[in-house]
Design an enzyme around this catalytic site. Structure first.
Site, PDB file in Angstrom:
ATOM      1  N   HIS A   1       2.091   2.059  -3.428  1.00  0.00           N
ATOM      2  CA  HIS A   1       1.051   2.656  -4.281  1.00  0.00           C
ATOM      3  C   HIS A   1       1.140   4.190  -4.300  1.00  0.00           C
ATOM      4  CE1 HIS A   1      -1.278  -0.425  -6.110  1.00  0.00           C
ATOM      5  NE2 HIS A   1      -1.764  -0.953  -5.005  1.00  0.00           N
TER       6      HIS A   1
ATOM      7  N   GLU B   1      -1.395  -2.579 -10.183  1.00  0.00           N
ATOM      8  CA  GLU B   1      -1.396  -3.748  -9.291  1.00  0.00           C
ATOM      9  C   GLU B   1      -0.237  -4.708  -9.571  1.00  0.00           C
ATOM     10  OE1 GLU B   1      -2.687  -3.560  -6.659  1.00  0.00           O
ATOM     11  OE2 GLU B   1      -4.326  -2.132  -6.930  1.00  0.00           O
TER      12      GLU B   1
ATOM     13  N   GLU C   1       0.842  -1.213   0.000  1.00  0.00           N
ATOM     14  CA  GLU C   1       0.000   0.000   0.000  1.00  0.00           C
ATOM     15  C   GLU C   1       0.872   1.257   0.000  1.00  0.00           C
ATOM     16  OE1 GLU C   1      -2.774  -0.765  -0.874  1.00  0.00           O
ATOM     17  OE2 GLU C   1      -2.940  -2.829  -0.153  1.00  0.00           O
TER      18      GLU C   1
HETATM   19 ZN   LIG Z   1      -2.559  -2.830  -4.815  1.00  0.00          ZN
END
Ligand SMILES: [Zn+2]
Length: 362
Positions: free
Chosen positions: A22, A41, A19
């Protein structure tokens, strides 16, 4: 803390890393549209895998990731829900938060790194984060950064994003003692998947080593005198042959090292070869995989016939690996664990009798 295992801690750390990463791959550079989902992703899974590998044990992490890939993505790709890393159409995007977009998406980025090498890959990533900071990007934008940074044409490689299905590699090795050569014949194919009956050949990085009797790798020099870069062969055609020269004794081929490509590989390695690789391969993933290969062969045979064949080779390979003081206990635990029932069922592929698989494992 009273009940959490080491794996729980590792998973929590990996998710926090994912996370956090990201911030860049997902937020600062976001997706132009949902078809680019694997751009955030797949790429971010690759980055969290690398983080965990650096923090902990790289071989143990790779084994866990490949087990997950085969359990979830290979089965997805073998069934009616098979779809490319970049889907062509969706009704509801939440349906596409899949093992293919995440796990195979990460494998595609990993293959890019294997093909371009450490430095080329880093240059491409740096260019991507500078060039597209604050932008909504596409997979083409991403690939173009690697092409621009390294001068390499990645058009053929881009097919990995569009073509569904798990490719098959059939590899046959043959040693010619008189000529001092080792020949490797490689055939690739991808089975049809829903909506894609015809498949094209992919660019597949096949990392390999030819392991000599003393356990060390032989130099990989092809007939025309070229040295194989970083031990990686590039498979691009349906059928290819490679002839290695200056091979004084029969080597054992260690194929798809580190699981360099997400493929189903079959070869003409014997059980003696697998015992040898389990004991001597310099690639830890393939030491694990050699042991697993022996275990799968036994369990599949046992589940089909109802009687377990002689496990001598597996026991010998396990003994050699267990007595290697240089290996860490977490790695040994992974290598010595028998494949699970679901894994054996996946390898059997059809006419699976769960009772027989259970009995064989027992
Ligand atoms: Zn992700």
């Amino acid at each position: 803390p009273e009940t959490a295992t080491d794996a729980d801690y590792a998973n929590i750390e990996a998710i926090i890393a994912h996370e956090y990463f990201h911030n860049w791959s997902g937020n600062r550079i976001t997706c132009r549209d949902w078809f680019q989902l694997c751009l955030k992703e797949g790429l971010t899974v690759f980055r969290d895998q690398e983080f965990s590998s650096d923090q902990r044990s790289r071989p143990v992490k790779r084994i866990a990731d490949v087990r997950l890939l085969k359990a979830q993505q290979f089965t997805e790709d073998a069934g009616p829900l098979s779809h490319p890393v970049r889907p062509q159409v969706y009704r509801e995007i939440n349906n596409f938060y899949t093992a293919t977009v995440y796990e195979k998406g990460a494998e595609v980025v990993r293959m890019l790194k294997t093909l371009l090498g450490e430095e080329g890959f880093r240059a491409g990533m740096d260019l991507y984060f500078t060039r597209h900071d604050g932008h909504a990007a596409t997979i083409e934008d991403f690939l173009k950064c690697f092409a621009d940074a390294t001068g390499r044409d990645l058009d053929a490689f881009a097919l990995w994003y569009a073509q569904a299905g798990t490719p098959r590699l059939e590899v046959t090795g043959a040693y010619d003692a008189a000529a001092g050569t080792f020949r490797l014949d490689v055939a690739q194919s991808t089975p049809p998947t829903p909506g894609q009956s015809e498949k094209q050949p992919l660019v597949i990085p096949l990392a390999l080593g030819l392991v000599g009797p003393n356990g060390s790798d032989m130099p990989l020099v092809l007939e025309d005198g070229t040295q194989v870069q970083d031990g990686v062969l590039e498979i691009t055609a349906p059928r290819q042959s490679f002839v290695f020269t200056g091979i004084g004794t029969r080597p054992v081929a260690s194929l798809n090292r580190g699981f360099s490509a997400p493929v189903n590989l079959s070869s003409n390695l014997t059980s003696e070869d697998l015992v040898f690789l389990a004991a001597h391969d310099s690639d830890p993933f393939n030491r694990f995989d050699a042991l697993q290969g022996l275990a799968f062969a036994l369990l599949k045979d046992g589940a089909r016939t109802g009687t377990l064949p002689d496990p001598k080779a597996l026991v010998e390979a396990a003994r050699l690996l267990l007595s290697d003081a240089t290996l860490d206990p977490a790695f040994k635990a992974q290598a010595l664990a028998l494949p699970g029932e679901a894994e054996v069922a996946r390898e059997l592929a059809r006419d699976v009798n769960p009772d027989a698989v259970f009995a064989a494992r027992k």
